[in-house]
Design an enzyme around this catalytic site. Structure first.
Site, PDB file in Angstrom:
ATOM      1  N   GLU A 313      42.461  22.407  67.555  1.00 18.28           N
ATOM      2  CA  GLU A 313      43.218  23.153  68.566  1.00 18.28           C
ATOM      3  C   GLU A 313      42.302  23.722  69.647  1.00 18.28           C
ATOM      4  OE1 GLU A 313      45.516  25.971  66.184  1.00 18.28           O
ATOM      5  OE2 GLU A 313      47.100  24.477  66.007  1.00 18.28           O
ATOM      6  N   ASP A 387      51.662  22.327  58.759  1.00 15.43           N
ATOM      7  CA  ASP A 387      51.264  23.697  59.072  1.00 15.43           C
ATOM      8  C   ASP A 387      52.186  24.758  58.476  1.00 15.43           C
ATOM      9  OD1 ASP A 387      49.825  25.706  60.141  1.00 15.43           O
ATOM     10  OD2 ASP A 387      50.380  25.369  62.231  1.00 15.43           O
ATOM     11  N   GLU A 415      54.337  33.253  59.820  1.00 20.11           N
ATOM     12  CA  GLU A 415      54.413  32.644  61.151  1.00 20.11           C
ATOM     13  C   GLU A 415      55.652  31.767  61.329  1.00 20.11           C
ATOM     14  OE1 GLU A 415      51.018  30.201  62.034  1.00 20.11           O
ATOM     15  OE2 GLU A 415      51.918  29.392  63.863  1.00 20.11           O
TER      16      GLU A 415
HETATM   17  C1  BDP Z   1      48.599  27.527  63.416  1.00 24.03           C
HETATM   18  C2  BDP Z   1      48.779  28.783  64.185  1.00 24.03           C
HETATM   19  C3  BDP Z   1      47.584  29.164  64.995  1.00 24.03           C
HETATM   20  C4  BDP Z   1      46.344  29.102  64.138  1.00 24.03           C
HETATM   21  C5  BDP Z   1      46.225  27.740  63.511  1.00 24.03           C
HETATM   22  C6  BDP Z   1      45.086  27.646  62.527  1.00 24.03           C
HETATM   23  O1  BDP Z   1      49.892  28.617  65.030  1.00 24.03           O
HETATM   24  O2  BDP Z   1      47.799  30.449  65.504  1.00 24.03           O
HETATM   25  O3  BDP Z   1      45.207  29.369  64.887  1.00 24.03           O
HETATM   26  O4  BDP Z   1      47.374  27.458  62.777  1.00 24.03           O
HETATM   27  O5  BDP Z   1      45.344  27.742  61.348  1.00 24.03           O
HETATM   28  O6  BDP Z   1      49.524  27.593  62.402  1.00 24.03           O
HETATM   29  O7  BDP Z   1      43.951  27.457  62.923  1.00 24.03           O
END
Ligand code: BDP
Length: 722
Positions: A313, A387, A415
């Site tokens: 990401e 996720d 989340e």
């Molecule tokens: C996702 C989240 C994000 C996190 C990412 C992670 O939306 O905020 O930074 O995972 O785990 O679920 O790195």
């Protein structure tokens, strides 16, 4: 003129009533499961008192000191204020101290028990010394003793007998950490319980009592590490200015057996080190990390190590320099190895440049490296391949890397599960994952066995939980969600515990021993997870939450820059049906599982219906096992979820008499919100999917309360945690 009032019987009765009432109003949940409620039953209280007349600490470490303080607090609370303060009474001691401090006559009686515990384990045993019955709490280390002390206090709070004690227990995993996704400005990524509890601005000089209570709560359930900062890290945490603050926290946590870890931003050598590169094979970069490690360990000799989110990401990582995960992880592992530190390297990676199914990318990227990571590297894998969804088939990496320690990453914060307004008991989800069978070494190769090391003989083991803790007075924004912090800790200690046992324990410690309360509320908790799956993502649907903040439904979202961020990518609804084909006719993600598992998922007849749309694109009039068409069955599932939440609310409403009004009302209001939002989920999703199915809602499903356009128009620019 003031009249002198002489207190009579009635006044005293009124005063007592006032005290009782303020007690029942007054619980704000801050004390979590460490309530130490007075044991009202006089006989039982007398019985407990008769076994403990004085405390006898052995050794003088800080850990023994906190153990003694906790015993005093707990025993005074549960057994009476004057308790333990009377000089010279009785002869029955509660003896607590580590092995090397025990007298010979005690050690001899415990010899065989010591063979059955590890470094952090404990023994609680009734023994006889010179004809007198005594209780001993011990372990190989002081921290083991502390765990035993907490366990002992929990026995009393649960009104368990203490006549003939013989409890021998050890944690099954070594690294049991919370991951705080806390930023230095005190916002918490995906946090729904206020701001970060780390008051960086006022540290190192201002010590918030919360730091101590945080440590107590964690130690009481066996959590032994905390990663203080967000996986999307700011390199500043590694500068002296912040390390001084981190050091103070580490000093507070140390007596409680809690190590501090930090998330390290891979590009820190550039950002705070002034180097032109962060290439893990560059000699200056290697040296920079070695010196940084030395600097940290000089301040914090028992620093746990680094957690790293790399090339995920948009975070920097070794791939920015044409290197790979092994190069990056091993370079950092070398830096902390001389100090016995570890690196937790996250496997949560997927790339917008990779057009294969997102669910396949972590496995493809990591499994080929099996056996190449240094001994002090743990690869941290989320429970599922996408996720933290309400339900997700287990991550195919589990079981598939026999030579690499894999650590589980669970998300305790919600989340994708309605934030802290939705009461969900997550140990149900965790249990389901831990019990899942990878079949990597035949039947019974469960995930629990992979992460506790027994499946492949792994030495280093661990588990991480993304924290749901914030500055709210009750820590988790919703008292019911304290159970998820508690339950995570218990499963980290023993991944074979059942959600059922955990719910029992937590309810007793947190609220009441009354069966008329425990039973219905426990059932409510145990059903809550499936309720959420039903009203959000039934039958294997996933990632259809609204954009960015992930609050509420957004199955229509299709305009995000990365395809795999869009809900339409995941549900693929069209005139023909709905679902993501991950079988060989589709993305073939199933090939990443052991043959037995892949075969089960590939065949629509053997694929568990709860995962149906995760693995198959299914026609709207496909017949489910209950004879309903997919469309009807799906609509009824959404309705079922709503009904379940309604039932949860009704159950809770009948509990008023059993607990304090503060927590009762709080949970009641939150359940009402959850009920409203469950209907919102049902209506929005069904109206949206109906455009494709073209079919009417079946009998039993309530009419939508609004139009699809209305639901699509809802915006939440200030949703928390984003
Ligand atoms: C996702 C989240 C994000 C996190 C990412 C992670 O939306 O905020 O930074 O995972 O785990 O679920 O790195």
């Amino acid at each position: 003129m003031l009249k002198k009032v002489r207190l009579n019987k009635h006044h005293l009765a009124l005063l007592l009533l006032f005290v009782v009432c303020s007690k029942s109003f007054g619980n704000d949940g801050y004390k979590l499961w460490l309530q130490y409620r007075f044991v009202e039953n006089e006989a039982l209280r007398g019985n407990y008192r008769s076994y403990i007349n004085k405390l006898m600490p052995l050794g003088d470490s800080k850990t023994i000191e906190v153990a003694e303080k906790e015993l005093e607090l707990g025993l005074k609370g549960m057994l009476g204020l004057d308790f333990l303060s009377k000089p010279g009474v009785g002869e029955k001691s509660l003896i607590f101290g580590e092995k090397s401090n025990l007298s010979k006559d005690i050690s001899i009686q415990l010899e065989s028990d010591f063979n059955n515990i590890n470094d952090e384990g404990f023994i609680i045993k009734s023994i006889s010394i010179k004809g007198k019955n005594q209780i001993v709490i011990t372990g190989n280390t002081d921290v083991g003793v502390l765990y035993g002390v907490y366990h002992f206090l929990q026995l009393l709070q649960s009104h368990k007998p203490i006549e003939q004690l013989k409890i021998v227990d050890s944690p099954k995993l070594k690294v049991r950490v919370l991951n705080h996704w806390d930023n230095l400005d005190r916002t918490v990524e995906r946090g729904y319980a206020g701001f970060s509890i780390w008051d960086w601005h006022r540290l190192p000089d201002y010590i918030d009592q919360r730091y101590v209570d945080y440590a107590r709560a964690n130690a009481s359930i066996g959590i032994n590490g905390t990663v203080l900062n967000n996986v999307n890290a700011n390199a500043l945490i590694l500068t002296p200015q912040y390390l001084e603050k981190v050091e103070v926290l580490a000093n507070i946590f140390r007596p409680y057996g809690i190590k501090v870890y930090l998330t390290a931003r891979f590009s820190a050598p550039i950002e705070i080190g002034g180097l032109p590169t962060a290439d893990p094979l560059d000699l200056d970069v290697i040296k920079w990390w070695q010196e940084k490690a030395k600097e940290i360990y000089t301040r914090i000799p028992d620093f746990g190590g680094f957690l790293v989110k790399a090339n995920s990401e948009g975070q920097p990582g070794p791939q920015n320099y044409g290197r790979n995960h092994v190069d990056g992880a091993n370079m950092m592992a070398n830096a902390v190895a001389p100090f016995k530190g570890i690196v937790m390297w996250r496997a949560f990676v997927y790339s917008e440049h990779d057009t294969t199914d997102r669910a396949k990318q972590a496995y493809s990227e990591f499994v080929p490296y099996d056996g190449q990571f240094k001994d002090n590297v743990l690869v941290q894998v989320k429970n599922g391949a996408i996720d933290f969804q309400p339900r997700e088939p287990f991550h195919p990496m589990f079981g598939a890397m026999p030579k690499t320690p894999l650590m589980m990453e669970f998300q305790i914060t919600q989340e994708y599960l309605g934030f802290s307004t939705h009461s969900i008991f997550l140990p149900k989800l965790f249990e389901e994952v831990l019990k899942a069978d990878t079949y990597r070494k035949g039947k019974g190769s469960t995930i629990a066995k992979d992460i506790d090391g027994s499946l492949h003989n792994k030495r280093l083991t661990g588990i991480a939980g993304v924290s749901n803790i914030g500055s709210d007075i009750n820590w988790t924004g919703n008292t019911m969600l304290q159970a998820n912090w508690y339950g995570y800790g218990r499963l980290a200690w023993n991944p074979y515990l059942s959600a059922n046992e955990i719910a029992d324990e937590w309810l007793v410690l947190t609220f009441s021993t009354n069966e008329s309360f425990i039973k219905p509320v426990k059932n409510m908790m145990l059903d809550s997870k499936e309720a959420v799956v039903n009203y959000m993502t039934p039958l294997g649907l996933h990632h259809i939450m609204d954009t960015g903040h992930h609050y509420g439904p957004g199955p229509w979202v299709s305009n995000l820059s990365r395809p795999e961020w869009n809900p339409v990518y995941y549900h693929k609804a069209d005139k023909n049906g709905i679902g993501f084909d991950r079988t060989p006719t589709g993305s073939n993600a199933t090939e990443q599982y052991a043959d037995e598992v892949a075969a089960k998922f590939n065949n629509i007849n053997t694929c568990p219906e709860e995962d149906l749309l995760w693995f198959h694109h299914v026609p709207w009039d496909y017949r489910l096992k209950n004879g309903k068409t997919l469309w009807d069955g799906m609509a009824l599932k959404y309705q079922e979820g709503v009904n379940q939440v309604e039932h949860m609310g009704k159950t809770w409403d009948t509990m008023e008499a059993y607990i304090d009004s503060g927590r009762f009302n709080e949970v009641k209001m939150l359940l009402n919100i959850q009920f409203k939002e469950a209907k919102w989920w049902r209506d929005a999703c069904l109206l949206y999917f109906q455009q494709f199915s073209g079919k009417p809602l079946p009998d039993g499903v309530e009419k939508p309360t609004q139009t699809l356009e209305y639901f699509k128009s809802l915006k939440f620019p200030f949703a928390p945690g984003n």
